[in-house]
Design a protein around this motif. Sequence first.
Motif, PDB file in Angstrom:
ATOM      1  N   ILE A  59      13.914  -4.045   7.555  1.00  0.00           N
ATOM      2  CA  ILE A  59      12.820  -4.892   6.867  1.00  0.00           C
ATOM      3  C   ILE A  59      11.491  -4.904   7.803  1.00  0.00           C
ATOM      4  O   ILE A  59      10.360  -4.827   7.345  1.00  0.00           O
ATOM      5  CB  ILE A  59      13.289  -6.389   6.643  1.00  0.00           C
ATOM      6  CG1 ILE A  59      14.285  -6.019   5.289  1.00  0.00           C
ATOM      7  CG2 ILE A  59      12.236  -7.296   6.041  1.00  0.00           C
ATOM      8  CD1 ILE A  59      14.970  -7.460   4.870  1.00  0.00           C
ATOM      9  N   GLY A  62       9.438  -1.927   7.798  1.00  0.00           N
ATOM     10  CA  GLY A  62       8.568  -1.832   6.707  1.00  0.00           C
ATOM     11  C   GLY A  62       7.547  -2.773   6.679  1.00  0.00           C
ATOM     12  O   GLY A  62       6.740  -2.645   5.727  1.00  0.00           O
ATOM     13  N   THR A  63       7.371  -3.669   7.676  1.00  0.00           N
ATOM     14  CA  THR A  63       6.319  -4.627   7.498  1.00  0.00           C
ATOM     15  C   THR A  63       5.710  -4.876   8.855  1.00  0.00           C
ATOM     16  O   THR A  63       6.229  -5.197   9.925  1.00  0.00           O
ATOM     17  CB  THR A  63       6.891  -6.337   7.169  1.00  0.00           C
ATOM     18  OG1 THR A  63       7.842  -5.738   6.128  1.00  0.00           O
ATOM     19  CG2 THR A  63       5.989  -7.072   6.819  1.00  0.00           C
ATOM     20  N   PRO A  64       4.296  -4.665   9.095  1.00  0.00           N
ATOM     21  CA  PRO A  64       3.212  -4.427   8.019  1.00  0.00           C
ATOM     22  C   PRO A  64       3.356  -3.032   7.724  1.00  0.00           C
ATOM     23  O   PRO A  64       3.871  -1.956   8.343  1.00  0.00           O
ATOM     24  CB  PRO A  64       2.230  -4.743   8.567  1.00  0.00           C
ATOM     25  CG  PRO A  64       2.326  -4.446   9.921  1.00  0.00           C
ATOM     26  CD  PRO A  64       3.670  -5.054  10.140  1.00  0.00           C
ATOM     27  N   GLY A  65       3.001  -2.535   6.516  1.00  0.00           N
ATOM     28  CA  GLY A  65       2.978  -0.964   5.951  1.00  0.00           C
ATOM     29  C   GLY A  65       2.192  -1.058   4.731  1.00  0.00           C
ATOM     30  O   GLY A  65       1.397  -1.906   4.376  1.00  0.00           O
ATOM     31  N   ALA A  66       2.104   0.297   4.293  1.00  0.00           N
ATOM     32  CA  ALA A  66       1.248   0.539   3.245  1.00  0.00           C
ATOM     33  C   ALA A  66       1.973   0.073   1.838  1.00  0.00           C
ATOM     34  O   ALA A  66       2.349   0.651   1.397  1.00  0.00           O
ATOM     35  CB  ALA A  66       1.006   2.011   3.176  1.00  0.00           C
ATOM     36  N   TRP A  67       2.062  -1.312   1.866  1.00  0.00           N
ATOM     37  CA  TRP A  67       2.693  -1.835   0.861  1.00  0.00           C
ATOM     38  C   TRP A  67       1.915  -1.771  -0.650  1.00  0.00           C
ATOM     39  O   TRP A  67       0.743  -1.989  -0.569  1.00  0.00           O
ATOM     40  CB  TRP A  67       3.031  -3.448   0.729  1.00  0.00           C
ATOM     41  CG  TRP A  67       4.165  -3.600   1.795  1.00  0.00           C
ATOM     42  CD1 TRP A  67       4.177  -3.458   3.381  1.00  0.00           C
ATOM     43  CD2 TRP A  67       5.420  -3.555   1.619  1.00  0.00           C
ATOM     44  NE1 TRP A  67       5.051  -3.595   3.792  1.00  0.00           N
ATOM     45  CE2 TRP A  67       5.980  -3.799   2.909  1.00  0.00           C
ATOM     46  CE3 TRP A  67       6.299  -3.596   0.560  1.00  0.00           C
ATOM     47  CZ2 TRP A  67       7.597  -3.751   2.854  1.00  0.00           C
ATOM     48  CZ3 TRP A  67       7.620  -3.653   0.682  1.00  0.00           C
ATOM     49  CH2 TRP A  67       8.310  -3.941   1.658  1.00  0.00           C
ATOM     50  N   HIS A  68       2.551  -1.296  -1.666  1.00  0.00           N
ATOM     51  CA  HIS A  68       1.888  -1.134  -3.087  1.00  0.00           C
ATOM     52  C   HIS A  68       2.516  -2.619  -3.706  1.00  0.00           C
ATOM     53  O   HIS A  68       3.701  -2.727  -3.829  1.00  0.00           O
ATOM     54  CB  HIS A  68       2.138   0.016  -3.756  1.00  0.00           C
ATOM     55  CG  HIS A  68       1.522   1.163  -2.871  1.00  0.00           C
ATOM     56  ND1 HIS A  68       0.338   1.263  -3.013  1.00  0.00           N
ATOM     57  CD2 HIS A  68       2.435   2.300  -2.260  1.00  0.00           C
ATOM     58  CE1 HIS A  68       0.081   2.565  -2.131  1.00  0.00           C
ATOM     59  NE2 HIS A  68       1.333   2.903  -1.943  1.00  0.00           N
ATOM     60  N   ARG A  69       1.617  -3.225  -4.500  1.00  0.00           N
ATOM     61  CA  ARG A  69       2.319  -4.071  -5.319  1.00  0.00           C
ATOM     62  C   ARG A  69       2.226  -3.599  -6.871  1.00  0.00           C
ATOM     63  O   ARG A  69       1.145  -3.119  -7.289  1.00  0.00           O
ATOM     64  CB  ARG A  69       1.274  -5.602  -5.622  1.00  0.00           C
ATOM     65  CG  ARG A  69       1.776  -6.493  -6.284  1.00  0.00           C
ATOM     66  CD  ARG A  69       1.317  -7.616  -6.382  1.00  0.00           C
ATOM     67  NE  ARG A  69       1.576  -8.824  -7.280  1.00  0.00           N
ATOM     68  CZ  ARG A  69       1.268 -10.059  -7.176  1.00  0.00           C
ATOM     69  NH1 ARG A  69       0.853 -10.611  -6.082  1.00  0.00           N
ATOM     70  NH2 ARG A  69       1.989 -10.852  -8.069  1.00  0.00           N
ATOM     71  N   VAL A  70       3.311  -3.704  -7.422  1.00  0.00           N
ATOM     72  CA  VAL A  70       3.320  -3.224  -8.749  1.00  0.00           C
ATOM     73  C   VAL A  70       4.023  -4.310  -9.728  1.00  0.00           C
ATOM     74  O   VAL A  70       4.865  -4.800  -9.456  1.00  0.00           O
ATOM     75  CB  VAL A  70       4.588  -1.919  -9.058  1.00  0.00           C
ATOM     76  CG1 VAL A  70       4.372  -1.274 -10.106  1.00  0.00           C
ATOM     77  CG2 VAL A  70       4.388  -0.970  -7.904  1.00  0.00           C
ATOM     78  N   ASP A  71       2.906  -4.715 -10.426  1.00  0.00           N
ATOM     79  CA  ASP A  71       3.357  -5.698 -11.657  1.00  0.00           C
ATOM     80  C   ASP A  71       2.720  -5.526 -13.110  1.00  0.00           C
ATOM     81  O   ASP A  71       1.890  -6.533 -13.407  1.00  0.00           O
ATOM     82  CB  ASP A  71       2.667  -7.304 -10.755  1.00  0.00           C
ATOM     83  CG  ASP A  71       1.240  -6.994 -10.655  1.00  0.00           C
ATOM     84  OD1 ASP A  71       0.577  -7.857 -10.003  1.00  0.00           O
ATOM     85  OD2 ASP A  71       0.476  -6.018 -10.875  1.00  0.00           O
ATOM     86  N   ALA A  72       3.064  -4.548 -13.305  1.00  0.00           N
ATOM     87  CA  ALA A  72       2.418  -4.334 -14.945  1.00  0.00           C
ATOM     88  C   ALA A  72       3.317  -4.990 -15.843  1.00  0.00           C
ATOM     89  O   ALA A  72       2.516  -5.729 -16.804  1.00  0.00           O
ATOM     90  CB  ALA A  72       2.776  -2.797 -15.080  1.00  0.00           C
ATOM     91  N   ILE A  73       4.751  -5.265 -15.812  1.00  0.00           N
ATOM     92  CA  ILE A  73       5.236  -5.852 -16.796  1.00  0.00           C
ATOM     93  C   ILE A  73       6.228  -7.028 -16.295  1.00  0.00           C
ATOM     94  O   ILE A  73       7.090  -6.806 -15.284  1.00  0.00           O
ATOM     95  CB  ILE A  73       6.096  -4.933 -17.837  1.00  0.00           C
ATOM     96  CG1 ILE A  73       5.329  -4.021 -18.312  1.00  0.00           C
ATOM     97  CG2 ILE A  73       7.037  -5.447 -18.674  1.00  0.00           C
ATOM     98  CD1 ILE A  73       5.864  -2.982 -19.381  1.00  0.00           C
TER      99      ILE A  73
END
Lengths: 112, 181
Positions: A59, A62-73
């Motif tokens: 964990i 992976g932090t910090p990293g190139a995080w993508h937020r996906v919040d479509a639905i």
Amino acid sequence: MFASQRALLRCARKLLQKHRTDLHRSPRCLKRPGAWLSVSPALLTMDDFLTSAECDALIALGTPGAWHRVDAIFVPLESMEELHIAYGFFSLSIRSMISHSPLFAQICVDRG
Amino acid sequence: MTDGHVSSGRTSFSTFLTGEKASHSLVVTIEKRILDFVNSAQASLDEIEGITGSEAPQLVSAEPLQIVRYTQGQGYTSHYDNRAGSQARKATFMLYLATCESGGHTFFPRARVWNPDSGEEQLCSGIKIAPVKGRCVFFYNIRNGKEDECSLHEAMPVVSGDKWIATLWLGHAASSVAQVC
């Protein structure tokens, strides 16, 4: 690799070699002793594959990293409640193997 | 999909461990452990059920390790892994990096569990795996070279707490492509 992890992997290999026909086609049902189950798809779960420290380290890596937020639905929680009904929980634990208990695969299926 | 574009059905935060992180000793160690495990498992599975077809090549990493965080209310609706990302996702190896307080189960709605000794009696028509720290789940997305419909799965919404997973998608050695779409 930690010594315990090497032991874990060794145990897993032994399990897979010794119980190759049991592991997927005939896992043991702890809820119904003596019953053997078949499972599809081909699926394995194993506890303690990673140590707690390894989990934390991953964990952190992976932090910090190139995080993508996906919040479509947004998945509504209400409808998901229905899915809890009649579906099972499935777990394979080899903890007992690590503590030198007899070698066997445990599959637990809880219904409801 | 975690390419920064809007995804239908997925709500989460995710990152691939690429570049220097991909060669970090911890990542290398864990990936090796995974491959040792899955190839031991595959040797048994191929012999028994012909899951991956007649050739049964070794499984290798198809993509970098991915870390995903689901917070309260987040999840991923039913999907097949082999249809997303690269085309090399023959199998999936998922690690739970934290124990989720409530919810966040990995759910296979089309999975079947039955007792072969009592005919075709189906005990349950789904498998739900609780996110417990250190636990792994490994499953094939294909059977006999074709998509296994039983591999349909979803990340159930997190009710409370955070869910952290690491996922390594596996492909066959001959078709492995380090590609992330």
